[in-house]
Scaffold this active site. Structure first.
Site, PDB file in Angstrom:
ATOM      1  N   LYS A  44      12.407 -23.543  28.916  1.00 54.60           N
ATOM      2  CA  LYS A  44      11.977 -23.697  30.545  1.00 54.60           C
ATOM      3  C   LYS A  44      10.707 -22.966  31.584  1.00 54.60           C
ATOM      4  CE  LYS A  44      16.791 -21.488  29.486  1.00 54.60           C
ATOM      5  NZ  LYS A  44      17.315 -20.595  29.550  1.00 54.60           N
ATOM      6  N   GLN A  88      18.352 -14.371  30.392  1.00 57.21           N
ATOM      7  CA  GLN A  88      18.927 -14.946  29.463  1.00 57.21           C
ATOM      8  C   GLN A  88      19.318 -14.164  28.445  1.00 57.21           C
ATOM      9  OE1 GLN A  88      17.465 -17.805  28.590  1.00 57.21           O
ATOM     10  NE2 GLN A  88      18.371 -18.025  26.814  1.00 57.21           N
ATOM     11  N   ASP A 111      21.439 -19.729  38.003  1.00 56.52           N
ATOM     12  CA  ASP A 111      22.240 -19.876  36.621  1.00 56.52           C
ATOM     13  C   ASP A 111      24.077 -19.942  36.907  1.00 56.52           C
ATOM     14  OD1 ASP A 111      20.999 -20.325  33.849  1.00 56.52           O
ATOM     15  OD2 ASP A 111      20.642 -17.983  33.307  1.00 56.52           O
TER      16      ASP A 111
END
Ligand code: NAD
Length: 281
Positions: A44, A88, A111
């Site tokens: 990422k 994460q 997200d």
């Protein structure tokens, strides 16, 4: 349905958008040292750097407390240079994942996991939508797969993939069935699917004979087995399906491209260039 060429195009568009917007910032928080998470985060950050998104990679010790982590999220929420925040997952057992996700400012939640953003999707007024489901829909659109009026079956009901992709298919006017680990006779459903999206995390849980002739099949699964990486669908299904995504090289590259796009969208929301769907923004 190959993901890489479309993902590359989207990344080029994002790079143009970043140039136009000036500085765009993305921050990630990782707690502990889960190996797969470290690999995903590295990809990422590399992808962000390529499109000149300024990214900050905060790696935190496993022993950090929930309150300390919430404090860091609050700092990032208040940081004007940060447009997108990504926590994460998974977080260690002693931290309440839902609480941390809910602490991220919805407009920065690239997200799309915050209950506000999940709720907006449920209501058909999507704000930030999770990257993998967006990638699935972009691939289907790229290959001009008919969704309106089709029978779509989603295997998997996670908050990250199954549920959001089912909502997106519903909004695109498919008749949607969601299958999961308690579904009896999975094949009865999959054989009926014009569009089949499989996100179960079970190697080749969908075999070639479970796929309808002429259908479009999206394999989201990434499973590490002795022989390497395999998906949730037997690649032999390509003989029957009109379209099938490869693993690797299908949905995977799309996920990262869509995360970058979400970050640019967050920057637009924050600069008032786009209205953030929902209350009071
Ligand atoms: P998850 O474990 O949270 O959810 C799996 C879902 O599949 C559950 O809802 C479960 O009920 C269902 N399921 C499990 N076994 C089943 C069976 N035998 N029959 C029917 N349903 C079954 O997983 P997730 O986070 O949704 O991820 C699913 C897969 O997609 C994993 O392999 C993951 O690695 C992969 N993934 C890929 C990407 C990508 O970028 N390509 C992104 C996210 C997840």
């Amino acid at each position: 349905m190959k993901g890489a060429p479309l993902a590359e195009r989207i990344r080029a568009e994002v790079a143009d958008d970043v140039r136009e917007l000036g500085e765009v910032g993305l921050a990630t928080l990782q707690v502990g040292e889960d190996e797969a998470s470290t690999v995903y985060l590295r990809l990422k950050h590399q992808a962000a750097a390529e499109v000149e998104i300024v990214s900050v990679d905060r790696k935190l010790p496993h022993a950090i407390t929930e309150n300390e982590l919430l404090g860091l999220v609050a700092d990032l929420n208040a940081d004007e240079a940060i447009d997108g925040i990504l926590v994460q997952l998974p977080l260690p057992e002693h931290i309440d994942e839902a609480r941390v996700i809910a602490a991220v400012e919805p407009v920065k939640d690239v997200d799309g996991f915050h209950p506000f953003n999940a709720g907006q999707l449920y209501l058909g007024r999507p704000a930030h939508v999770p990257a993998t489901p967006l990638g699935v829909m972009a691939l289907l659109a790229e290959y001009r797969v008919q969704i309106d009026g089709s029978r779509a079956v989603v295997v998997g009901r996670s908050d990250i993939v199954g549920k959001p992709v089912a909502h997106l298919l519903l909004q695109a006017n498919a008749t949607v069935t969601i299958c999961h680990s308690h579904t009896d006779d999975l094949e009865r459903h999959t054989l009926d699917a014009d569009v089949l999206v499989v996100a179960a995390g079970v190697p080749e849980v969908v075999t070639a004979d479970m796929v309808k002739g002429g259908s479009a099949v999206v394999d989201v699964g990434i499973n590490r087995v002795a022989g390497g990486l395999v998906g949730d669908v037997d690649p032999g299904a390509a003989e029957r399906a009109a379209f099938l995504t490869p693993v690797p090289g299908g949905v995977g590259p799309m996920t990262i491209a869509m995360l970058l796009r979400n970050t640019v969208t967050a920057a637009r929301y924050r600069r008032g260039l786009l209205a953030f769907p929902g209350i009071g923004r």
